[in-house]
Motif scaffolding. Structure first.
Motif, PDB file in Angstrom:
ATOM      1  N   GLN A  52       0.911  -1.312  -0.026  1.00 17.88           N
ATOM      2  CA  GLN A  52      -0.067  -0.244   0.094  1.00 17.88           C
ATOM      3  C   GLN A  52       1.073   0.882  -0.120  1.00 17.88           C
ATOM      4  OE1 GLN A  52      -2.967  -0.031   3.042  1.00 17.88           O
ATOM      5  NE2 GLN A  52      -4.161  -1.441   2.208  1.00 17.88           N
ATOM      6  N   LYS A  53       2.079   1.075   0.440  1.00 21.03           N
ATOM      7  CA  LYS A  53       2.583   2.146   0.780  1.00 21.03           C
ATOM      8  C   LYS A  53       3.828   2.343  -0.800  1.00 21.03           C
ATOM      9  CE  LYS A  53       6.539   4.430   3.898  1.00 21.03           C
ATOM     10  NZ  LYS A  53       7.077   4.676   5.546  1.00 21.03           N
ATOM     11  N   GLY A  54       3.892   1.303  -1.828  1.00 21.46           N
ATOM     12  CA  GLY A  54       3.703   1.473  -2.890  1.00 21.46           C
ATOM     13  C   GLY A  54       5.740   1.286  -2.895  1.00 21.46           C
ATOM     14  N   LEU A  55       5.999   0.387  -1.448  1.00 22.91           N
ATOM     15  CA  LEU A  55       7.401  -0.086  -1.925  1.00 22.91           C
ATOM     16  C   LEU A  55       7.229  -2.527  -1.839  1.00 22.91           C
ATOM     17  CD1 LEU A  55       7.759   1.493   1.703  1.00 22.91           C
ATOM     18  CD2 LEU A  55       9.159   1.935  -0.605  1.00 22.91           C
ATOM     19  N   LYS A  56       8.396  -2.925  -2.359  1.00 20.26           N
ATOM     20  CA  LYS A  56       8.202  -4.216  -2.774  1.00 20.26           C
ATOM     21  C   LYS A  56       8.805  -4.498  -1.276  1.00 20.26           C
ATOM     22  CE  LYS A  56       8.593  -4.029  -7.324  1.00 20.26           C
ATOM     23  NZ  LYS A  56       9.649  -4.732  -9.145  1.00 20.26           N
ATOM     24  N   ILE A  57       9.017  -6.126  -1.197  1.00 17.52           N
ATOM     25  CA  ILE A  57       8.452  -6.988   0.103  1.00 17.52           C
ATOM     26  C   ILE A  57       9.708  -8.358  -0.352  1.00 17.52           C
ATOM     27  CG2 ILE A  57       6.885  -7.225   1.563  1.00 17.52           C
ATOM     28  CD1 ILE A  57       7.771  -7.361   4.115  1.00 17.52           C
ATOM     29  N   SER A  81      11.902  -0.394   8.793  1.00 19.47           N
ATOM     30  CA  SER A  81      12.313   0.136   8.240  1.00 19.47           C
ATOM     31  C   SER A  81      11.261   0.096   7.162  1.00 19.47           C
ATOM     32  CB  SER A  81      12.709  -1.378   7.255  1.00 19.47           C
ATOM     33  OG  SER A  81      13.794  -1.976   7.460  1.00 19.47           O
ATOM     34  N   ILE A  82       9.719   0.092   7.053  1.00 21.39           N
ATOM     35  CA  ILE A  82       9.185   0.424   6.533  1.00 21.39           C
ATOM     36  C   ILE A  82       8.370   1.992   6.966  1.00 21.39           C
ATOM     37  CG2 ILE A  82       6.298   0.344   6.164  1.00 21.39           C
ATOM     38  CD1 ILE A  82       6.417  -2.544   7.156  1.00 21.39           C
ATOM     39  N   LYS A  83       8.962   2.610   8.084  1.00 17.41           N
ATOM     40  CA  LYS A  83       8.343   3.404   8.917  1.00 17.41           C
ATOM     41  C   LYS A  83       9.493   4.488   8.057  1.00 17.41           C
ATOM     42  CE  LYS A  83       8.121   4.338  12.837  1.00 17.41           C
ATOM     43  NZ  LYS A  83       8.875   4.697  14.616  1.00 17.41           N
ATOM     44  N   PHE A  84      10.884   4.531   7.860  1.00 17.77           N
ATOM     45  CA  PHE A  84      11.679   5.302   7.223  1.00 17.77           C
ATOM     46  C   PHE A  84      12.008   4.745   5.425  1.00 17.77           C
ATOM     47  CE2 PHE A  84      13.105   5.127  11.965  1.00 17.77           C
ATOM     48  CZ  PHE A  84      12.492   6.600  12.149  1.00 17.77           C
ATOM     49  N   THR A  85      10.832   3.900   5.020  1.00 18.03           N
ATOM     50  CA  THR A  85      11.111   4.160   3.842  1.00 18.03           C
ATOM     51  C   THR A  85      10.595   4.261   2.422  1.00 18.03           C
ATOM     52  OG1 THR A  85      12.992   1.495   3.664  1.00 18.03           O
ATOM     53  CG2 THR A  85      12.040   2.019   1.467  1.00 18.03           C
ATOM     54  N   TYR A  86      10.743   5.129   1.456  1.00 20.76           N
ATOM     55  CA  TYR A  86       9.934   6.120   1.024  1.00 20.76           C
ATOM     56  C   TYR A  86       9.099   5.543  -0.290  1.00 20.76           C
ATOM     57  CZ  TYR A  86       9.541   8.942   5.046  1.00 20.76           C
ATOM     58  OH  TYR A  86       9.896   9.644   5.846  1.00 20.76           O
ATOM     59  N   GLU A  87      10.530   4.662  -0.733  1.00 18.73           N
ATOM     60  CA  GLU A  87      10.598   4.144  -2.410  1.00 18.73           C
ATOM     61  C   GLU A  87      11.445   3.198  -2.383  1.00 18.73           C
ATOM     62  OE1 GLU A  87      13.661   7.115  -4.153  1.00 18.73           O
ATOM     63  OE2 GLU A  87      11.479   7.014  -4.913  1.00 18.73           O
ATOM     64  N   GLY A  88      11.537   2.307  -2.996  1.00 18.08           N
ATOM     65  CA  GLY A  88      12.416   0.998  -3.165  1.00 18.08           C
ATOM     66  C   GLY A  88      12.332  -0.610  -2.292  1.00 18.08           C
ATOM     67  N   SER A  89      13.076  -0.587  -1.826  1.00 22.24           N
ATOM     68  CA  SER A  89      12.223  -2.303  -0.975  1.00 22.24           C
ATOM     69  C   SER A  89      12.651  -2.030  -0.011  1.00 22.24           C
ATOM     70  CB  SER A  89      12.483  -3.630  -2.201  1.00 22.24           C
ATOM     71  OG  SER A  89      14.110  -3.597  -2.161  1.00 22.24           O
ATOM     72  N   ILE A  90      11.759  -3.685   0.631  1.00 18.85           N
ATOM     73  CA  ILE A  90      12.432  -3.799   2.032  1.00 18.85           C
ATOM     74  C   ILE A  90      12.895  -5.620   2.031  1.00 18.85           C
ATOM     75  CG2 ILE A  90      11.581  -4.693   4.427  1.00 18.85           C
ATOM     76  CD1 ILE A  90      10.329  -1.654   3.872  1.00 18.85           C
ATOM     77  N   GLU A  91      14.018  -6.544   2.592  1.00 18.61           N
ATOM     78  CA  GLU A  91      14.476  -7.353   2.401  1.00 18.61           C
ATOM     79  C   GLU A  91      14.960  -7.881   3.727  1.00 18.61           C
ATOM     80  OE1 GLU A  91      17.607 -10.612   0.043  1.00 18.61           O
ATOM     81  OE2 GLU A  91      17.069  -8.348  -0.432  1.00 18.61           O
ATOM     82  N   LYS A 108      17.601  -5.303   5.501  1.00 22.85           N
ATOM     83  CA  LYS A 108      18.099  -4.194   4.415  1.00 22.85           C
ATOM     84  C   LYS A 108      16.577  -3.497   4.102  1.00 22.85           C
ATOM     85  CE  LYS A 108      20.848  -4.428   0.800  1.00 22.85           C
ATOM     86  NZ  LYS A 108      21.566  -4.751  -0.033  1.00 22.85           N
ATOM     87  N   ASP A 109      16.658  -2.578   4.176  1.00 24.23           N
ATOM     88  CA  ASP A 109      15.844  -1.175   3.341  1.00 24.23           C
ATOM     89  C   ASP A 109      16.963  -0.497   2.254  1.00 24.23           C
ATOM     90  OD1 ASP A 109      16.529   1.084   4.564  1.00 24.23           O
ATOM     91  OD2 ASP A 109      15.931  -0.271   6.306  1.00 24.23           O
ATOM     92  N   THR A 110      15.842   0.473   1.808  1.00 21.40           N
ATOM     93  CA  THR A 110      16.338   1.813   0.796  1.00 21.40           C
ATOM     94  C   THR A 110      16.213   2.938   1.756  1.00 21.40           C
ATOM     95  OG1 THR A 110      14.749   1.286  -1.172  1.00 21.40           O
ATOM     96  CG2 THR A 110      16.564   0.361  -1.130  1.00 21.40           C
ATOM     97  N   GLY A 111      15.939   2.627   1.994  1.00 19.31           N
ATOM     98  CA  GLY A 111      15.498   3.913   3.081  1.00 19.31           C
ATOM     99  C   GLY A 111      16.205   5.435   3.355  1.00 19.31           C
ATOM    100  N   ILE A 112      16.284   6.414   4.400  1.00 16.03           N
ATOM    101  CA  ILE A 112      16.476   7.415   4.760  1.00 16.03           C
ATOM    102  C   ILE A 112      18.145   6.908   4.974  1.00 16.03           C
ATOM    103  CG2 ILE A 112      14.675   8.288   4.335  1.00 16.03           C
ATOM    104  CD1 ILE A 112      15.195   8.880   8.099  1.00 16.03           C
TER     105      ILE A 112
END
Length: 698
Positions: A422-427, A458-468, A483-487
């Motif tokens: 829903q946040k537009g990310l991939k997990i 990770s969900i809280k501080f990531t706006y685009e990309g993915s979480i693994e 691992k995330d692609t956050g700030i």
């Protein structure tokens, strides 16, 4: 000096003796003397007279010398520093000198014929009596030590030496006053002790002359400054005290730094001393002045205050830490107020909107969804606060049980997938290919909480990309990662990111919800499980949180596992139960009643522990008791104990809102079969009921 003549030595006496001699000769028949014989006799008499007079003079001189000797003897006897006494066999004083009189504190005339024993202290009288007896019995010199006790004077320790006189009737006694000798010996011992203490003191004690030359140096100084006494004696104070300090405190400084130290007298100052190895040492220095016939000298006491300075620095750091904690507390309380009020606003606001008569079904479901999310958020905050309290108080238990880590990772993926998408990310998630070896012994609740906190972060501080996230086997440990692609996290923030109440920003206008406890709780849980946690991050590029837990695999037969799953699927649902609800809160009682209504044939309700006991006594066919542990009068723990006295079969599930460490153990010890914390989750409650009352359960 007047001439003194011996009796019978004058001229008349000589003539008389000559005449007597002549008459004696005549009487013997001698003829009448001729003139020549007469003259010859007269001449002999004159010569004899001269000789007699010379002898008289010699005798007179000898007599006078003897008198002088007697006078000198009497003077020496009376004024000798020792006490001389002549005692009888009964210890009566027959004679004594002036020193003896002084010892006994009276005049000679008053002391003669008095007993010497009356002047001896009670505790040494027996010693003296034996001493006196042996003098006369052994006829040999004897000695002993006694104490003289004289009225008006301090006790006097004396050394006695005695010997019998030639006639064996008297004792010649010599008395030596040892008090002064003892005082001198005591002073000598005190001086030695002082020097010994000085030499062995922990502080440096040094002596200098007026020019600052070091004259004495103890072991404390050697320990502090590194120089031995031989190395430092004769050197200038500037060897251990910096020259700039000497110039500041000493007024007269010669070019070779041979300056006066008198300006330091009476001062206590802090400065840095110089060690032999060149290091600077924080010291405290004080000086005192003393004077002898050789001139003025100074003694310095120097204390190594390294530890004190360190303690002061620690105190400053503690103060800064306390101030930081106070600042964090203020920020935390402000944030907690925001975090609690925000979901409460959603709950209360949308609950009031549900009362509106014209809302559509779609709006109603949307409002309920918001209320559920707000309630979950509020409960999550409360759980974090309770958990950190348990951790800080050491009341957080570790419950080791069989856990399938692969299934746990899959559950977390399923739980968060919708929110992430829903946040537009991939997990994504990854698990090691362990098969049945994925079942390990660990605390599943804490492992689930660690991964959940890290993924939520990770969900809280990531706006685009993915979480693994996932895990891999690494030696004797399982290594998990998120691992995330956050700030990302700056290097400065990484130093305190795991501290409680800390987030990437402590400002009161933060953009991120949460109490700042998740990472602190995660670190505590990881350490409880026997692992460690760390992170790698770069601002703007993302973060990787990693942690380990011991890998303790449980051998599990695959066929047995399948049978266990089939048995669980074959369980018949529980129904037609007679249930007693012991709950003093009406809202909670209503919720529990509705939660179990579908599986009950009869529901009994009581408001306190006493009624719960009586109801169980009157209704032995009750299948299940849902016991609130906090009730007026008799609480749930005592009520359960009383029920167990007459009914050991009924299933009792404890329910409490405390949520503190040890509550579950306390409930089980009281006789409960299971424990559930409020707010109750229907799925958990039904699972517990199925476990204990299902037909196919063993």
């Amino acid at each position: 000096m007047n001439k003194r003549k011996l009796p019978g030595t004058d001229s008349a006496s000589l003539r008389q003796r000559a005449e007597s001699l002549l008459k004696a000769k005549l009487a013997a028949g001698a003829a009448e003397l001729s003139l020549a014989d007469t003259l010859k006799l007269i001449h002999e008499l004159e010569v004899h007279q001269v000789e007699l007079e010379l002898q008289n003079e010699e005798l007179l001189r000898a007599f006078m010398a003897a008198e002088d000797s007697a006078e000198k003897y009497n003077e020496l006897y009376d004024f000798a520093p020792l006490g001389y006494f002549t005692l009888s066999k009964d210890a009566l004083i027959l004679d004594l000198n002036l020193s003896g009189c002084e010892m006994l504190g009276s005049e000679r005339s008053r002391l003669k014929n008095r007993s010497f024993i009356v002047f001896i202290s009670h505790d040494t009288k027996a010693v003296f009596e034996i001493f006196l007896q042996k003098i006369f019995s052994d006829a040999a010199k004897q000695s002993c030590e006694v104490t003289l006790s004289v009225k008006g004077k301090m006790p006097m320790y004396v050394y006695l030496t005695g010997i019998a006189s030639q006639n064996g009737e008297e004792c010649l006694l010599t008395v030596v006053d040892e008090s002064k000798l003892r005082e001198a010996e005591e002073l000598r011992k005190n001086a030695e002790q002082y020097r010994s203490v000085t030499k062995s003191a922990n502080d440096a004690i040094i002596s200098t002359n007026r020019k600052g030359l070091i004259l004495d140096w103890n072991r404390g100084a050697e320990r502090i400054f590194g120089y031995t006494e031989d190395e430092i004696n004769g050197k200038n104070l500037a060897t251990i005290i910096p020259r700039n300090f000497i110039k500041q405190y000493i007024s007269e400084i010669s070019p070779d730094s041979q300056g006066s130290v008198s300006q330091l007298k009476g001062k206590t100052v802090e400065l840095f001393g110089s060690h032999k190895n060149g290091n600077e040492i924080p010291i405290e220095l004080s000086w005192s002045e003393w004077e002898t016939s050789a001139g003025k000298f100074y003694t310095g006491i120097i204390r190594d205050i390294t530890e004190r300075k360190q303690a002061e620095m620690d105190l400053i750091r503690s103060k800064e830490k306390a101030e930081e904690s106070d600042r964090l507390k203020s920020a935390f309380l402000a944030n907690m107020s925001h975090e609690i009020r925000t979901p409460m606003n959603g709950i209360l606001g949308f609950t009031s909107m549900l009362r509106e008569p014209d809302i559509s079904r779609e709006e109603m479901y949307n409002y309920i969804h918001i209320i559920e999310n707000s309630g979950a958020r509020l409960l999550n905050i409360i759980d974090d606060v309770v958990d950190i309290s348990k951790i800080e108080s050491g009341q957080m238990p570790v419950s080791i049980a069989e856990t399938n880590v692969s299934e746990l990772v899959e559950d977390i993926y399923s739980f968060f997938r919708r929110e992430v998408e829903q946040k537009g990310l991939k997990i994504f998630y990854k698990t090691a290919s362990l098969g049945n070896r994925a079942i390990i012994l660990t605390d599943a609740v804490k492992l689930y909480a660690i991964l959940t906190n890290l993924v939520k972060n990770s969900i809280k501080f990531t706006y685009e990309g993915s979480i693994e996230f996932g895990y891999k086997l690494k030696g004797d440990f399982l290594e998990f990662f998120v691992k995330d692609t956050g700030i990302g996290i700056s290097a400065e923030q990484q130093d305190f990111i795991f501290d409680r109440f800390r987030q990437g920003s402590e400002s009161l206008s933060r953009n991120y919800e949460g109490a700042g406890l998740g990472l602190s709780i995660s670190r505590a849980y990881v350490e409880m499980l026997g692992g460690k946690i760390w992170l790698e991050s770069e601002t703007g590029k993302g973060s990787v949180f990693s942690f380990t837990i011991p890998y303790r695999a449980v051998a599990r037969n695959e066929e047995a596992s399948k049978k266990s799953v089939l048995a669980q699927e074959a369980e018949d649902p529980v129904k037609d139960l007679k249930i007693l609800i012991a709950e003093d809160d009406e809202t909670s009682e209503l919720f529990v009643s509705m939660a179990v209504q579908a599986i009950s044939r009869e529901i009994l309700i009581v408001r306190n522990g006493r009624d719960a006991v009586e109801t169980c006594r009157l209704h032995p066919d009750i299948d299940l008791v849902l016991m609130d542990m906090k009730m007026p009068g008799i609480d749930g723990y005592d009520a359960t104990r009383q029920i167990r006295l007459f009914n050991s079969d009924v299933i009792i599930i404890a329910q409490t809102a405390f949520g503190l460490g040890g509550d579950s153990e306390k409930a089980i010890d009281a006789g409960c079969n299971a424990y559930i914390s409020k707010p109750l989750t229907l799925a958990v409650l039904h699972k517990l009921i199925q476990k204990h009352l299902g037909k196919n359960t063993g």
